[in-house]
Design a protein around this motif. Structure first.
Motif, PDB file in Angstrom:
ATOM      1  N   SER A  88       3.603  -3.347  35.235  1.00  0.00           N
ATOM      2  CA  SER A  88       3.828  -3.103  36.655  1.00  0.00           C
ATOM      3  C   SER A  88       5.146  -3.665  37.143  1.00  0.00           C
ATOM      4  O   SER A  88       5.610  -3.300  38.222  1.00  0.00           O
ATOM      5  N   ARG A  90       5.438  -6.773  38.036  1.00  0.00           N
ATOM      6  CA  ARG A  90       5.030  -7.649  39.130  1.00  0.00           C
ATOM      7  C   ARG A  90       4.588  -8.996  38.580  1.00  0.00           C
ATOM      8  O   ARG A  90       3.857  -9.067  37.588  1.00  0.00           O
ATOM      9  N   LEU A  92       2.384 -12.049  39.732  1.00  0.00           N
ATOM     10  CA  LEU A  92       1.378 -12.356  40.747  1.00  0.00           C
ATOM     11  C   LEU A  92       0.781 -13.724  40.460  1.00  0.00           C
ATOM     12  O   LEU A  92       0.211 -13.950  39.391  1.00  0.00           O
ATOM     13  N   ARG A 131      -6.340  -6.577  37.249  1.00  0.00           N
ATOM     14  CA  ARG A 131      -4.883  -6.604  37.346  1.00  0.00           C
ATOM     15  C   ARG A 131      -4.220  -6.494  35.975  1.00  0.00           C
ATOM     16  O   ARG A 131      -3.436  -7.352  35.574  1.00  0.00           O
ATOM     17  N   ASP A 134       0.030  -6.745  35.283  1.00  0.00           N
ATOM     18  CA  ASP A 134       0.724  -7.789  36.033  1.00  0.00           C
ATOM     19  C   ASP A 134       0.811  -9.053  35.189  1.00  0.00           C
ATOM     20  O   ASP A 134      -0.085  -9.342  34.399  1.00  0.00           O
ATOM     21  N   SER A 194       8.694  -7.816  41.072  1.00  0.00           N
ATOM     22  CA  SER A 194       8.179  -8.112  42.404  1.00  0.00           C
ATOM     23  C   SER A 194       7.327  -9.377  42.336  1.00  0.00           C
ATOM     24  O   SER A 194       6.492  -9.518  41.435  1.00  0.00           O
ATOM     25  N   VAL A 196       4.581 -12.024  44.036  1.00  0.00           N
ATOM     26  CA  VAL A 196       3.493 -12.055  45.018  1.00  0.00           C
ATOM     27  C   VAL A 196       2.700 -13.342  44.823  1.00  0.00           C
ATOM     28  O   VAL A 196       2.422 -13.747  43.683  1.00  0.00           O
ATOM     29  N   GLU A 289      -0.835  -3.808  46.617  1.00  0.00           N
ATOM     30  CA  GLU A 289      -0.076  -4.027  45.386  1.00  0.00           C
ATOM     31  C   GLU A 289      -0.686  -3.125  44.319  1.00  0.00           C
ATOM     32  O   GLU A 289      -1.521  -3.542  43.527  1.00  0.00           O
TER      33      GLU A 289
END
Length: 328
Positions: A88, A90, A92, A131, A134, A194, A196, A289
């Protein structure tokens, strides 16, 4: 397929032969023209003069041990079949409050009364399992904030460590600002992913060295988006000797600060009064997300150097055994 990670190490294989050729030959000891027989010549089992000693097999074992040792140093590996892994882009991080107030039993889970931490573990673990793709991390905070799990694709380990967390492990008070500061420090700020942070707490900032709002502003400067979740029922009925009394278990929850933290970093604030609302919040986070659509093919790697290394050690042990033809 078989792969050698450090193929240049194989160039060391002829090293013993090169050393043997480069060294000057040893001086031959001159023998007397007239040889006088000694009692040792008549010793039982003595080798005839000039007969070759049976040591060639030891030389071959030493050469084989050296070749296997060099092969182990080259790091042979076995590459398995390609596996498709969703990615992804991302990072997290989850920050979970372990302060003493999280032991308040104002949640119900499958018909059973449980405390806030048990409900958080149950719902957040299911969120972690979903998830895939991630890089997940886990921060546990109370009086102090601790990094329990660095960023990793191994969501099973993150979920297991969350379920193993205990109340009071990080202290009895709540350091929200320190938890945000630790997340900023541990997230990879140099990557293009990204970033988060999902922060769950049931109280107000009562400890730590960093002000929560100041930490949120710093997070916004580094591109870290924060979703805050306030945990705790706002109404509860308690039976006492004087009758039924209504109380607010979440009276200490500082919703204003949590809302300001989320707004300062471009995130959102959520309120979880029961397990159903907490589950809905995590499903909404899945929408905010979204799950990854891209994937990358990875091949699992199995190290094989242990086998030639073990055989080389066994041959070295065999060479250390005294030669049987030496009789004393």
């Amino acid at each position: 397929m078989l792969q050698i990670e450090w193929p240049l190490a194989l160039l060391l294989m002829p090293l013993p032969a090169l050393v043997y050729l480069a060294l000057p030959p040893g001086r031959l000891q001159r023998q007397a023209a007239l040889r006088v027989p000694e009692i040792g010549d008549f010793r039982l089992g003595a080798q005839p003069a000039g007969a070759p000693r049976p040591r060639h097999w030891r030389l071959w074992l030493a050469a084989l041990a050296w070749l296997l040792l060099v092969l182990a140093a080259s790091r042979p590996q076995w590459l398995g079949e390609a596996v498709s892994l969703p990615l992804s882009g991302r990072d997290l991080m989850l920050a979970v409050d372990l302060s003493d107030s999280m032991r308040t039993a104002d949640f119900r889970l499958e018909g059973e009364q449980v405390n806030r931490l048990q409900a958080t573990k149950h719902v957040a673990s299911r969120f972690i399992e979903r998830r895939r793709g991630d890089r997940l991390g886990l921060i546990l905070f109370g009086t102090r904030a601790y990094l329990q799990t660095p960023l990793t694709f191994d969501n099973k380990t993150v979920g297991r460590l969350l379920r193993e967390s205990a109340l009071g492990l990080a202290g009895e008070r709540t350091a929200i600002g320190d938890a945000i500061g630790l997340a900023i420090k541990r997230l990879d700020l140099e990557s293009d992913n990204s970033r988060v942070l999902v922060l769950m707490t049931d109280g107000a900032n009562t400890a730590g060295e960093v002000a929560p709002l100041k930490a949120a502003q710093l997070a916004a400067e580094h591109g870290l988006r924060i979703y805050t979740i306030g945990i705790g029922a706002d109404r509860d009925i308690e039976t006492t000797w004087f009758g039924i009394r209504r109380r607010n278990p979440a009276a200490q929850l500082d919703e204003e600060s949590l809302r300001a933290i989320a707004q300062a970093s471009g995130g959102r604030y959520f309120r979880a009064r029961d397990s159903e609302e907490l589950e809905q919040i995590y499903r909404l986070l899945d929408e905010l997300e979204p799950m990854p659509r891209d994937s990358e093919n990875l091949r699992p790697v199995s190290a094989l150097f242990v086998w030639p290394l073990a055989i080389a050690l066994a041959l070295s042990a065999a060479l250390a055994v005294p030669r049987p033809w030496r009789l004393r």
